[in-house]
Design a protein around this motif. Structure first.
Motif, mmCIF file in Angstrom:
data_model
loop_
_atom_site.group_PDB
_atom_site.id
_atom_site.type_symbol
_atom_site.label_atom_id
_atom_site.label_comp_id
_atom_site.label_asym_id
_atom_site.label_seq_id
_atom_site.Cartn_x
_atom_site.Cartn_y
_atom_site.Cartn_z
ATOM 1 N N THR A 1 0.603 -0.958 -0.285
ATOM 2 C CA THR A 1 0.077 0.115 -0.284
ATOM 3 C C THR A 1 0.904 1.087 -0.107
ATOM 4 O O THR A 1 2.167 1.412 0.332
ATOM 5 C CB THR A 1 -0.966 0.055 0.890
ATOM 6 N N ALA A 39 0.436 3.424 2.177
ATOM 7 C CA ALA A 39 1.248 4.269 3.359
ATOM 8 C C ALA A 39 2.370 2.723 3.360
ATOM 9 O O ALA A 39 3.160 3.075 4.496
ATOM 10 C CB ALA A 39 -0.254 3.680 4.011
ATOM 11 N N THR A 93 4.985 4.428 2.515
ATOM 12 C CA THR A 93 5.842 6.186 3.177
ATOM 13 C C THR A 93 6.315 5.860 3.959
ATOM 14 O O THR A 93 7.123 6.037 4.157
ATOM 15 C CB THR A 93 4.275 6.460 3.824
#
Length: 167
Positions: A85, A87, A90
């Motif tokens: 993902t 996220a 990140t």
């Protein structure tokens, strides 16, 4: 990742068949053996990378950036290529940036647009890890003949193309 340490015995598989008559013992046994081998290989890679201060996710980000001619990619492209993902990506980028292995670049025309670039320290980290990685992969794979490796890869690709049946 859950590592199944004890594979089911034929006795335990027969127990499942008595309760679930349409269970295919051979298919289940082959499947859990494949999962077990994959888990063992992934665990071995984790340990190899840990000796170099890396985790698999972060290492893959560095490898993906090194593949780029300009050593730059967007977080979205990295997430897609890594199969995680945005996220999760990140988080990987945050850790790598703290360690100075990547930098975030802002687009001058659109400050909302960010690119990730492999730094010289990131390249140096890869230069440290990759020779060890290559030696260990070669040693692992050397147990198989070229024909066995070809058959294994072909079978793995066939299974991967059919994974949708499990969804």
């Amino acid at each position: 990742m859950l590592l199944l340490k004890e594979l089911p015995t034929s006795k335990s598989l027969k127990k499942f068949v008595s309760r679930y008559p349409d269970a295919d013992i051979e298919a289940i046994s082959d499947f859990v053996n494949l999962l077990r081998a994959s888990s063992d290989i992934s665990d071995a890679l984790d340990k190899l990378l840990a000796r170099h201060g890396l985790l698999q996710g972060r290492w893959w980000v560095l490898v993906l950036l090194m593949r780029e001619d300009d050593l730059i990619s967007s977080p979205t492209e990295l997430a897609e290529k890594a199969g995680v993902t945005k996220a999760t990506m990140t988080g990987f980028i945050d850790g790598l940036e703290r360690e100075g292995l990547v930098v975030r670049l802002l687009d001058a025309a659109d400050r909302r647009k960010i690119s990730i670039k492999l730094t010289p320290a990131g390249q140096q980290k890869l230069d440290e890890v990759m020779p060890d990685y290559h030696r260990k992969v070669k040693a692992l794979m050397s147990i198989l003949t070229k024909d066995q490796r070809t058959a294994m890869v072909s079978s793995a690709k066939t299974l991967a193309a059919n994974v949708g049946v499990m969804k």
